[in-house]
Write a protein that holds these residues in place. Structure first.
Motif, short mmCIF file in Angstrom:
data_model
loop_
_atom_site.label_atom_id
_atom_site.label_comp_id
_atom_site.label_asym_id
_atom_site.label_seq_id
_atom_site.Cartn_x
_atom_site.Cartn_y
_atom_site.Cartn_z
N THR A 128 -78.26 -15.11 24.58
CA THR A 128 -78.12 -15.55 25.98
C THR A 128 -77.02 -16.58 26.22
OG1 THR A 128 -80.15 -16.82 25.55
CG2 THR A 128 -80.33 -14.90 26.98
N PRO A 129 -76.69 -17.47 25.26
CA PRO A 129 -75.52 -18.33 25.52
C PRO A 129 -74.25 -17.53 25.76
CG PRO A 129 -76.84 -19.27 23.76
CD PRO A 129 -77.41 -17.90 24.04
N LEU A 130 -74.10 -16.42 25.01
CA LEU A 130 -72.91 -15.59 25.22
C LEU A 130 -72.99 -14.80 26.52
CD1 LEU A 130 -72.15 -14.29 21.62
CD2 LEU A 130 -70.90 -16.00 22.95
N LEU A 131 -74.19 -14.47 26.98
CA LEU A 131 -74.33 -13.83 28.29
C LEU A 131 -73.88 -14.79 29.38
CD1 LEU A 131 -77.72 -11.88 28.10
CD2 LEU A 131 -75.41 -11.06 27.65
N CYS A 132 -74.21 -16.07 29.22
CA CYS A 132 -73.75 -17.07 30.19
C CYS A 132 -72.23 -17.18 30.17
CB CYS A 132 -74.38 -18.42 29.89
SG CYS A 132 -76.16 -18.50 30.18
N VAL A 133 -71.64 -17.07 28.99
CA VAL A 133 -70.17 -17.08 28.89
C VAL A 133 -69.59 -15.89 29.65
CG1 VAL A 133 -68.23 -16.80 27.29
CG2 VAL A 133 -70.12 -18.34 26.71
N TYR A 193 -70.85 -14.43 32.21
CA TYR A 193 -71.00 -14.67 33.64
C TYR A 193 -69.96 -15.68 34.14
CZ TYR A 193 -73.09 -16.16 38.06
OH TYR A 193 -73.31 -16.47 39.39
N LEU A 194 -69.73 -16.74 33.38
CA LEU A 194 -68.81 -17.79 33.81
C LEU A 194 -67.35 -17.40 33.64
CD1 LEU A 194 -70.70 -20.84 32.28
CD2 LEU A 194 -70.58 -20.22 34.71
N ALA A 195 -67.07 -16.53 32.68
CA ALA A 195 -65.69 -16.09 32.42
C ALA A 195 -65.67 -14.57 32.44
CB ALA A 195 -65.21 -16.62 31.07
N PRO A 196 -65.45 -13.97 33.61
CA PRO A 196 -65.51 -12.50 33.73
C PRO A 196 -64.64 -11.76 32.74
CG PRO A 196 -65.43 -13.51 35.89
CD PRO A 196 -65.20 -14.63 34.91
N LYS A 199 -76.67 -7.58 25.41
CA LYS A 199 -77.99 -7.31 25.99
C LYS A 199 -77.75 -6.55 27.28
CE LYS A 199 -81.48 -10.41 24.27
NZ LYS A 199 -82.67 -11.19 24.66
N PRO A 200 -77.68 -5.25 27.23
CA PRO A 200 -77.19 -4.46 28.37
C PRO A 200 -77.94 -4.68 29.67
CG PRO A 200 -77.36 -3.10 26.41
CD PRO A 200 -78.02 -4.39 26.08
N THR A 201 -79.26 -4.81 29.63
CA THR A 201 -80.01 -4.97 30.88
C THR A 201 -79.71 -6.31 31.53
OG1 THR A 201 -81.88 -5.70 29.51
CG2 THR A 201 -81.88 -3.41 30.27
N LEU A 202 -79.86 -7.39 30.75
CA LEU A 202 -79.56 -8.72 31.28
C LEU A 202 -78.08 -8.85 31.61
CD1 LEU A 202 -81.68 -10.95 28.86
CD2 LEU A 202 -82.35 -10.00 31.08
N GLY A 203 -77.24 -8.29 30.75
CA GLY A 203 -75.81 -8.36 30.99
C GLY A 203 -75.38 -7.63 32.24
N ALA A 204 -76.00 -6.48 32.50
CA ALA A 204 -75.66 -5.73 33.71
C ALA A 204 -76.01 -6.52 34.96
CB ALA A 204 -76.39 -4.39 33.71
N ALA A 205 -77.15 -7.21 34.93
CA ALA A 205 -77.54 -8.02 36.08
C ALA A 205 -76.54 -9.14 36.32
CB ALA A 205 -78.94 -8.60 35.87
#
Length: 336
Positions: free
Chosen positions: A137-142, A144-147, A156-162
């Motif tokens: 999840t830290p990388l998922l936040c990255v 989100y913050l840096a498209p 994590k495709p489901t969370l990442g897609a959201a």
């Protein structure tokens, strides 16, 4: 406007803070992975990467076998294997510490760009639990913050897609698609094998399917705000209600006070959950109501107390403009 040494001190201080957080995160992850008796999420990726490099297919392994001495099948997409390959040669604690340290440093660096107060996002249970179990999840936040780092969303495709949908960026989506295609080239059979393995996964509900989590959709009353889409879309995808998956909810904060409030609510829920655990409890399932009350509801209240203004996600803005154009055409046709 700052100039000279003062102007240079801020980025230097930000880099120093990100480096310190990376080292602390790496040390904590190393300790957790070296002392835990329960297999962490990271151990699955680490073993899968080593197996793949040896010519095996992690998706075909049965639990408890010599090649796969873990209690579950491999439930994760192939990009997680590819992301772990660079550290697969290391012992498990060192490999996890390296990846989580780098992920934490990258996230801290991005957070500081919006103000030092944003580091409060790392004070909540989401970040602590992500480090403890070696979560992505830290990388998922990255992402989100840096498209431009949108390729990380496929970990994590489901969370990442959201997250990608909440802050839509064409370049980020293209990078994510490219990473997915590269993973298929690396192991063409993984998508179908992964979906078959997912049939054995339990306890990953979408929050909106719960009595408390359904309230997250009220965030769309503030549909012009990007953080409202973040909260609502994130609540619509399956996730483990065990604090780590909910780290991106900390990004809803827009002020220092809000960030501190989210961290405090999350830590309170986390501590109460741990204090109430008894021997024999299904501790993962027992965490779900505390996650919903301590993380989702505070984030929702913060969104609802804001005015309905701000920039829409690109895709939502385009849909809104198309709907207005259709209404205008219908009115013109009716007049004619």
């Amino acid at each position: 406007m700052l100039s000279g040494p003062q102007a240079r001190s801020r980025p230097l201080a930000a880099h120093a803070a990100a480096g310190a957080i990376a080292l602390l995160a790496a040390a904590y992850t190393y300790y957790c992975l070296a002392t835990t008796v329960i297999p962490s999420d990271f151990e699955f990726w680490w073993r899968a990467a080593r197996l793949y490099l040896a010519g095996g297919d992690p998706y075909l392994q049965l639990p408890g076998t010599p090649a796969w001495p873990l209690p579950d099948r491999f439930y994760y997409p192939m990009p997680t294997v590819l992301a772990t390959i660079p550290v697969a040669w290391m012992p498990l604690p060192a490999a996890g510490a390296t990846l989580m340290g780098l992920a934490s440093g990258a996230l801290a660096s991005l957070l500081v760009r919006g103000g030092w107060w944003r580091l409060w996002a790392l004070a909540g249970p989401g970040f602590i639990m992500a480090l403890k179990f070696g979560q992505w999840t830290p990388l998922l936040c990255v992402a989100y913050l840096a498209p431009r780092a949108g390729g990380l969303a496929v970990l994590k495709p489901t969370l990442g897609a959201a997250l990608l949908a909440a802050r839509w960026n064409v370049r980020g989506a293209l990078v994510a698609t490219l990473v997915a295609l590269l993973s298929v080239a690396a192991l063409p059979t993984w998508p179908m094998a992964w979906l078959r393995n997912l049939d054995h996964v339990h306890a990953h509900p979408a929050p909106v399917t719960t009595a408390i989590g359904a309230f997250a959709l009220l965030a769309l009353l503030r549909w012009r705000r990007p953080e409202a889409w973040l909260l609502a879309l994130y609540a619509c995808v399956p996730q483990l209600l065990f604090f780590a998956d909910q780290l991106p909810l900390a990004l809803v904060a827009r002020t220092k006070g809000e960030a501190q409030l989210l961290a405090a609510c999350g830590l309170t829920a986390w501590l109460v959950w741990m204090a109430r655990l008894e021997t024999g409890d299904l501790f993962v399932l027992a965490a779900a109501p505390y996650v919903l009350v301590g993380l989702y509801l505070p984030a929702l209240l913060l969104v609802l107390r804001r005015p309905n203004d701000g920039a829409l996600p690109v895709w939502a803005d385009a849909a809104w403009m198309r709907s207005r154009a259709l209404v205008a055409r219908a009115r013109v046709a009716r007049v004619r």
